[in-house]
Design a protein around this motif. Structure first.
Motif, short mmCIF file in Angstrom:
data_model
loop_
_atom_site.label_atom_id
_atom_site.label_comp_id
_atom_site.label_asym_id
_atom_site.label_seq_id
_atom_site.Cartn_x
_atom_site.Cartn_y
_atom_site.Cartn_z
N THR A 60 -5.76 -9.50 -7.18
CA THR A 60 -7.09 -8.92 -7.16
C THR A 60 -7.22 -7.58 -7.57
O THR A 60 -6.95 -6.85 -8.44
N ASP A 61 -7.91 -6.94 -6.63
CA ASP A 61 -8.20 -5.46 -6.65
C ASP A 61 -7.26 -4.31 -6.17
O ASP A 61 -5.97 -5.03 -5.68
N ARG A 62 -7.52 -3.15 -6.69
CA ARG A 62 -6.49 -2.20 -5.91
C ARG A 62 -7.00 -1.16 -5.14
O ARG A 62 -6.60 0.03 -4.64
N GLN A 63 -8.04 -1.84 -4.42
CA GLN A 63 -8.82 -0.81 -3.28
C GLN A 63 -7.95 -0.92 -2.08
O GLN A 63 -7.59 -2.17 -1.79
N THR A 64 -7.74 0.02 -1.32
CA THR A 64 -6.78 -0.08 -0.16
C THR A 64 -7.63 -0.49 0.98
O THR A 64 -8.78 0.33 1.26
N PRO A 65 -7.55 -1.71 1.78
CA PRO A 65 -8.25 -2.01 2.92
C PRO A 65 -7.89 -0.76 3.95
O PRO A 65 -6.97 -0.10 4.05
N GLY A 66 -9.13 -0.43 4.88
CA GLY A 66 -8.79 0.48 5.76
C GLY A 66 -7.76 0.43 6.64
O GLY A 66 -7.32 1.16 7.11
N THR A 67 -7.64 -0.96 7.05
CA THR A 67 -6.61 -1.24 8.17
C THR A 67 -5.13 -0.70 7.60
O THR A 67 -4.27 -0.28 8.28
N TRP A 68 -4.82 -1.04 6.26
CA TRP A 68 -3.38 -0.43 5.78
C TRP A 68 -3.38 0.72 5.45
O TRP A 68 -2.16 1.48 5.69
N ARG A 69 -4.44 1.57 5.10
CA ARG A 69 -4.35 2.80 5.22
C ARG A 69 -4.07 3.57 6.47
O ARG A 69 -3.20 4.48 6.72
N THR A 70 -4.79 2.88 7.46
CA THR A 70 -4.78 3.34 8.84
C THR A 70 -3.27 3.02 9.36
O THR A 70 -2.60 3.90 10.19
N HIS A 71 -2.70 2.10 9.08
CA HIS A 71 -1.29 1.50 9.47
C HIS A 71 -0.32 2.85 8.99
O HIS A 71 0.40 3.02 9.76
N ALA A 129 3.90 -2.16 5.25
CA ALA A 129 2.92 -2.10 4.29
C ALA A 129 2.82 -3.19 3.20
O ALA A 129 2.06 -2.91 2.48
N CYS A 130 3.66 -3.91 3.09
CA CYS A 130 3.96 -5.04 2.34
C CYS A 130 3.51 -6.37 2.81
O CYS A 130 4.03 -6.80 3.77
N ARG A 131 2.67 -7.08 2.16
CA ARG A 131 2.27 -8.59 2.55
C ARG A 131 2.16 -9.41 1.51
O ARG A 131 1.94 -9.15 0.11
N THR A 175 0.89 -1.14 -0.02
CA THR A 175 0.10 -0.02 -0.12
C THR A 175 0.93 1.38 0.18
O THR A 175 1.82 1.04 0.76
N MET A 176 0.45 2.15 -0.71
CA MET A 176 1.25 3.76 -0.81
C MET A 176 -0.13 4.59 -0.50
O MET A 176 -1.10 4.55 -1.04
N LEU A 177 0.44 5.79 0.29
CA LEU A 177 -0.62 7.03 0.47
C LEU A 177 -0.23 8.00 -0.37
O LEU A 177 1.20 8.23 -0.75
N SER A 178 -1.18 8.85 -1.06
CA SER A 178 -0.70 10.14 -1.54
C SER A 178 -1.20 11.12 -0.64
O SER A 178 -2.10 11.17 0.09
N TYR A 179 -0.05 11.99 -0.65
CA TYR A 179 -0.27 13.21 0.30
C TYR A 179 0.15 14.59 -0.07
O TYR A 179 1.21 14.42 -0.81
N GLU A 188 -0.42 15.67 8.56
CA GLU A 188 -1.71 16.29 8.55
C GLU A 188 -2.53 15.04 7.95
O GLU A 188 -2.56 14.78 6.65
N PRO A 189 -3.47 14.33 8.74
CA PRO A 189 -4.01 13.33 8.08
C PRO A 189 -5.08 13.70 7.03
O PRO A 189 -5.30 12.96 6.15
N ALA A 190 -5.58 14.79 7.16
CA ALA A 190 -6.55 15.14 6.10
C ALA A 190 -5.86 15.42 4.83
O ALA A 190 -6.47 15.46 3.89
N ALA A 191 -4.45 15.42 4.77
CA ALA A 191 -3.78 15.64 3.68
C ALA A 191 -3.36 14.44 2.82
O ALA A 191 -3.03 14.62 1.75
N VAL A 192 -3.89 13.44 3.44
CA VAL A 192 -3.82 11.93 2.66
C VAL A 192 -5.15 12.16 1.98
O VAL A 192 -6.29 11.96 2.19
N THR A 193 -4.59 12.29 0.45
CA THR A 193 -5.68 12.40 -0.55
C THR A 193 -6.16 11.22 -1.23
O THR A 193 -6.94 11.04 -2.02
N GLY A 194 -5.41 9.82 -0.92
CA GLY A 194 -5.77 8.68 -1.60
C GLY A 194 -4.73 7.67 -1.14
O GLY A 194 -3.85 7.87 -0.62
#
Ligand SMILES: Cc1cc2nc3c(=O)[nH]c(=O)nc-3n(C[C@H](O)[C@H](O)[C@H](O)COP(=O)(O)OP(=O)(O)OC[C@H]3O[C@@H](n4cnc5c(N)ncnc54)[C@H](O)[C@@H]3O)c2cc1C
Length: 374
Positions: free
Chosen positions: A268-279, A260-262, A214-218, A292-298
């Motif tokens: 399968t899909d490219r939808q990020t599960p909430g647990t990995w985003r939160t991690h 965040a690598c497992r 998983t990767m976050l966009s910030y 800034e958590p609110a600056a995580v845009t994707g």
């Protein structure tokens, strides 16, 4: 010679370019578009660096990659290689400095105080220093793929087959397509990235492990100047496994970590599960100042295959004239120019040019390590 290349990611596209430049006719087969937006390679950016900590041979092999990418950019046209610099944080950097000095790439040591002054967006831990590779950088990966696709599309020796899925690769250098057509050639190169297992002999496919990261966009609002000048940063966190990609040409910052690598069973899909985003949000809250958590845009997911046992060759010979880059790994984008040359030489039966990768136990070092993707 006629060569069939399977896969329109960075390895397949650059291999096709190499084969054409050597005078071959190429059929490039891709199950999606060319390039494919689903390919692991088709992402915002990928780091091009020399230093691979604790891995002198891989670092030496990577020392020529900057020039290789400059050359690819010149040949294909477009502007996709950006020398942002790459910063690797660590407490003990003496061996890294000596290693890089030996390779001849420019390098600078930064103390904890230097780091805090230059990069206020990073939370620097006591005792932490860094190695800066000022000439290293980031390739805008999707732009590089588009440039390669454009180059191939305009070449009379190339036939593009897309969207066409290969269902079988035969030992007599032909490929069967899902629509029933068969393409025959003198050689076949399989560069199917994380989908490769479906086209390999069963035992070989079963020896590879599928990874998902998983990767976050910030898009931070704090420290705009510092972020705009930011290098790619590796070695973040007490375990050194977190990294960030800087905002290049208007892209958001990318945040990720090996944590965040497992291992997963299927692509399968490219939808990020909430647990990995939160991690990742929790991890970067402790690694960046004024996070800034609110600056995580994707958030997005990437897949790759590894050869964790590291027992197979990096470039697999499946039969006479049939080659595969089977375990694409989480660090191969940067090596794509030399891997493509190596695959093209083998496909064309030419004496393999030196790549710098020959003496390395690459399946393990390049693709089979447990450090996650960068
Ligand atoms: C999160 C993440 C970060 C990374 N960061 C870096 C980095 O900073 N630096 C770096 O060097 N590397 C990095 N990597 C690794 C790098 O992205 C991959 O090693 C590389 O992109 C793999 O390229 P590829 O061409 O082998 O595979 P892909 O790009 O996945 O291309 C394979 C292509 O084959 C096609 N295909 C598959 N099966 C078939 C079929 N049966 N028929 C027809 N077509 C088919 C697919 O559609 C796809 O287009 C990272 C990877 C991830 C996941």
């Amino acid at each position: 010679m006629r060569v069939v290349v399977v896969g329109g990611g960075v390895i397949g596209l650059l291999t096709a370019v190499e084969c054409v430049r050597a005078g071959a006719e190429v059929d490039l087969v891709e199950q999606a578009g060319i390039p494919s937006t689903a390919a692991t390679s088709y992402d915002q950016h990928r780091v091009i660096r020399t230093l691979h900590r604790g891995d002198p041979l891989l670092s030496i092999a990577a020392a020529g990659l900057h020039e290789a990418w400059v050359e690819i950019e010149r040949r294909l046209g477009g502007r996709f290689y950006h020398r942002t610099g790459v910063l690797t944080l660590a407490t003990d950097i003496e061996a890294d400095l000596a290693l890089l000095a030996g390779t001849g790439v420019p390098v600078r040591a930064l103390s904890g105080r230097d780091l805090s002054a230059r990069y206020p967006q990073l939370r620097v831990r006591p005792g932490q220093n860094a190695v800066l590779e000022p000439a290293a950088g980031a390739v805008l990966a999707d732009q590089a793929l588009l440039s390669a696709a454009r180059w191939l599309r305009g070449h009379p020796a190339v036939r593009l087959h897309s969207p066409r899925r290969v269902t079988k690769v035969t030992e007599s250098a032909s490929v069967e397509l899902a629509d029933g057509r068969v393409l025959t050639a003198d050689s076949v190169v399989v560069a199917a990235g994380p989908w490769s297992r479906a086209l390999l002999p069963a035992a070989l496919g079963a020896s590879l492990t599928l990874k998902r990261q998983t990767m976050l966009s910030y898009s931070p609002s704090w420290f705009p100047t510092a972020w705009s000048r930011s290098p790619a940063v590796l070695g973040l966190g007490s375990t050194g496994d977190a990294w960030l990609m800087p905002p290049v040409a208007g892209t958001p910052v990318r945040l990720s970590a090996a944590s965040a690598c497992r291992t997963v069973a299927e692509l399968t899909d490219r939808q990020t599960p909430g647990t990995w985003r939160t991690h990742l949000v929790r991890r970067f809250a402790s690694l960046l100042t004024a996070f800034e958590p609110a600056a995580v845009t994707g958030a997005t997911e990437g897949y790759y295959l590894t050869d964790e046992a590291g027992q197979g060759p990096l470039l697999v010979r499946l039969a006479d004239g049939v080659w595969a880059f089977a375990a694409c790994g989480g660090m191969s984008f940067k090596f794509a120019p030399v891997l493509a040359r190596a695959l093209a030489d083998r496909a064309l039966g030419d004496p393999p040019r030196q790549t710098g990768l020959e003496s390395i136990d690459l399946p393990r070092q390049l693709t089979g390590d447990r450090r996650g993707a960068t």
